[in-house]
Write a protein that holds these residues in place. Structure first.
Motif, mmCIF file in Angstrom:
data_model
loop_
_atom_site.group_PDB
_atom_site.id
_atom_site.type_symbol
_atom_site.label_atom_id
_atom_site.label_comp_id
_atom_site.label_asym_id
_atom_site.label_seq_id
_atom_site.Cartn_x
_atom_site.Cartn_y
_atom_site.Cartn_z
ATOM 1 N N GLU A 128 34.431 88.239 56.057
ATOM 2 C CA GLU A 128 34.428 89.243 55.066
ATOM 3 C C GLU A 128 33.731 90.464 55.432
ATOM 4 O O GLU A 128 32.529 90.320 56.013
ATOM 5 N N LEU A 129 33.953 91.579 54.979
ATOM 6 C CA LEU A 129 33.195 92.721 55.229
ATOM 7 C C LEU A 129 32.362 93.110 54.050
ATOM 8 O O LEU A 129 32.831 93.335 52.820
ATOM 9 N N LYS A 130 30.866 93.472 54.052
ATOM 10 C CA LYS A 130 30.304 94.020 52.898
ATOM 11 C C LYS A 130 30.538 95.334 52.820
ATOM 12 O O LYS A 130 29.927 96.068 53.861
ATOM 13 N N ILE A 131 30.634 95.676 51.658
ATOM 14 C CA ILE A 131 30.969 97.267 51.470
ATOM 15 C C ILE A 131 29.932 97.531 50.434
ATOM 16 O O ILE A 131 30.011 97.054 49.203
ATOM 17 N N PRO A 132 28.907 98.648 50.735
ATOM 18 C CA PRO A 132 27.801 98.830 49.813
ATOM 19 C C PRO A 132 28.548 99.568 48.381
ATOM 20 O O PRO A 132 29.371 100.416 48.619
ATOM 21 N N TYR B 156 30.235 94.772 47.661
ATOM 22 C CA TYR B 156 31.483 94.186 47.564
ATOM 23 C C TYR B 156 32.026 93.633 48.739
ATOM 24 O O TYR B 156 31.965 94.099 49.940
ATOM 25 N N LYS B 157 32.619 92.456 48.959
ATOM 26 C CA LYS B 157 32.752 91.599 49.859
ATOM 27 C C LYS B 157 34.370 91.622 50.161
ATOM 28 O O LYS B 157 35.350 90.923 49.563
ATOM 29 N N LEU B 158 34.960 92.559 51.183
ATOM 30 C CA LEU B 158 36.138 92.543 51.461
ATOM 31 C C LEU B 158 36.746 91.665 52.519
ATOM 32 O O LEU B 158 36.371 91.644 53.496
#
Length: 477
Positions: free
Chosen positions: A361-365, A374-376
């Motif tokens: 999961e990539l964390k997007i501010p 947001y966890k992409l």
């Protein structure tokens, strides 16, 4: 629900803290009111719009009686199901996070696979039904304004396909919300919208009756022979059972809703209260909307109540009602599809645990201060987008609202609302075979099976008739 955002702790002392529940997951925050909102969002769906048509087929005696019967059965079996959220002890027993997991814990064997198949096919079908219903309401708004702008000269025929695609785009965006816990606000908004359009439909029905100098149309036995043939009356009566069953279909997500509820008090206690309130409110609305719709239109009650008022003034009020339907269905679609999303994502993470595409999961501010990143997740985004696209395409191929509703109600009512809850409850409470309670529960199950068979037969007959005149992507309304 989703495994990817939960926190699991091996330290028992931390599990008992204020931050975690007894299973090591982040503490659940759902209440009686949020559970009620989830249930109302699931229950008062597009099915309410077909109830006037259903009562028109059955008449003033059988129509309300059948509706009341379904509400009682649904409430009773839902209470049985809430007792199966925990296996064994109702307060400290092992939690079952999904409907299928409850079946696996209590029944096991092949029944788990059968239940999972039926549940997810039904949820998939509901998403198709909601897409169709939303497009009908969006078209109704466009046609209403077109009709009035042309002074009544333009019939304003149009295709439903573009509106289904618009609905699909909205659902693709909302489906990226990772988990059930995070869409509580959408459920509350959708519940408010459901009361809005149901209230407007009810008000218009009452106004139409008053305009007819207080005349209540319809008959004690339903639609008149002559208006339809004897064979059509039988098929329509059977389909009406499916329409009413669909209007009460929410059992397949009851366990998932219960898994959002905090304790103490025991989750089952909270859910029984929420179910009682929700079904009481929805049954009152159903009775009023269905009966007033039948009183307004008689034998010619439409299978979508609001479209029956056509282009009558005040047309802006109908526009508001149809807009409320669309907003409600946007939320209801997510409530029903979250269990499918969770199942597939959990299966994929277990099948390929080393795949970064599935698990990373990539964390997007977020641009708004105060919001968590947001966890992409790549797999989640692609899979959920593909799912929504598939339901949209199928909806464009089979845009028969009334018949699809009847099939879904017939297919899901007996196994998901009656059979599995009864069987699980018998196992959970260790009810003796051939005891009076065991016999009564089995008789309830067999009676509901017969209703489902009749309803399914009538609805399939309706689809066959519709397909004879329909051309995919070309037929306009």
């Amino acid at each position: 629900m989703g495994e990817n955002h939960r926190v699991f702790i091996d330290n028992p002392s931390l599990n008992d803290s204020q931050c975690f529940d007894d299973d090591g997951r982040l503490k659940r925050t759902g209440t009686f009111w949020t559970a009620s909102a989830h249930i109302i969002t699931a229950v008062i769906g597009s099915g309410v719009l077909s109830l006037a048509w259903a009562i028109a087929q059955l008449g003033w005696i059988a129509g309300p009686a059948v509706m009341l019967l379904f509400s009682i059965i649904t409430f009773y079996t839902s209470c049985l199901l809430t007792d199966c959220y925990r296996t064994g002890d109702p307060v400290s027993g092992k939690r079952n996070y999904t409907y299928t997991q409850a079946v696996g814990s209590l029944l096991g064997g092949y029944k788990v696979k059968v239940c999972g198949f039926i549940q997810y096919v039904n949820l998939f079908g509901v998403s198709i039904g909601y897409t169709i219903a939303a497009s009908i309401s969006m078209m109704a708004i466009k046609r209403s304004n077109c009709f009035h702008n042309s002074g009544g000269e333009n019939p304003c025929h149009m295709s439903s396909s573009p509106y289904m695609m618009m609905f699909g785009v909205a659902e693709i965006l909302l489906s990226q919300i990772p988990d059930f816990d995070q869409i509580w606000w959408l459920s509350i908004l959708a519940a408010v919208m459901s009361f809005t359009y149901s209230g407007i439909g009810l008000a218009l029905g009452i106004a139409k009756v008053i305009a007819g100098i207080g005349t209540f149309r319809g008959s004690l036995t339903g639609i008149s022979l002559g208006t339809v043939t004897p064979a059509q009356k039988i098929w329509r009566s059977f389909r009406a059972l499916g329409d009413i069953a669909f209007a009460y279909s929410f059992s397949m997500i009851l366990i998932e809703i219960q898994d959002t509820v905090k304790s103490p008090p025991a989750e089952a206690k909270t859910m029984k209260k929420a179910t009682k309130l929700s079904i009481a409110i929805t049954t009152a609305f159903y009775m009023l909307c269905g009966c007033m719709g039948y009183a307004s239109f008689g034998d010619f009650a439409p299978d979508n109540l609001l479209t029956g008022f056509g282009f009558y003034n005040p047309f802006w009020l109908l526009d508001i009602a149809n807009a409320a339907i669309v907003i409600h269905l946007v939320g209801a679609y997510q409530v029903f599809c979250q269990p499918i999303f969770t199942f597939v994502e959990k299966w994929a993470s277990q099948r390929w645990p080393e795949s970064k595409t599935i698990t990373k999961e990539l964390k997007i501010p977020m641009p708004i201060r105060g919001f968590r990143p947001y966890k992409l997740n790549l797999f989640r985004s692609v899979w959920r987008t593909a799912f929504v696209m598939l339901t949209t395409v199928i909806s464009m191929l089979l845009p028969f609202f009334g018949d699809v509703v009847g099939i879904l109600g017939a297919f899901g009512f007996w196994p998901l609302t009656v059979y599995f809850p009864v069987e699980m409850y018998i196992e959970q409470k260790k009810i003796s075979k051939w005891s009076s309670r065991w016999i009564c529960l089995k008789m309830l199950s067999m009676g509901c099976l017969m209703i489902s068979i009749l309803a399914g037969t009538g609805s399939i007959a309706g689809v066959i008739l519709d397909l004879k005149v329909y051309k995919p992507f070309k037929t306009t309304y």
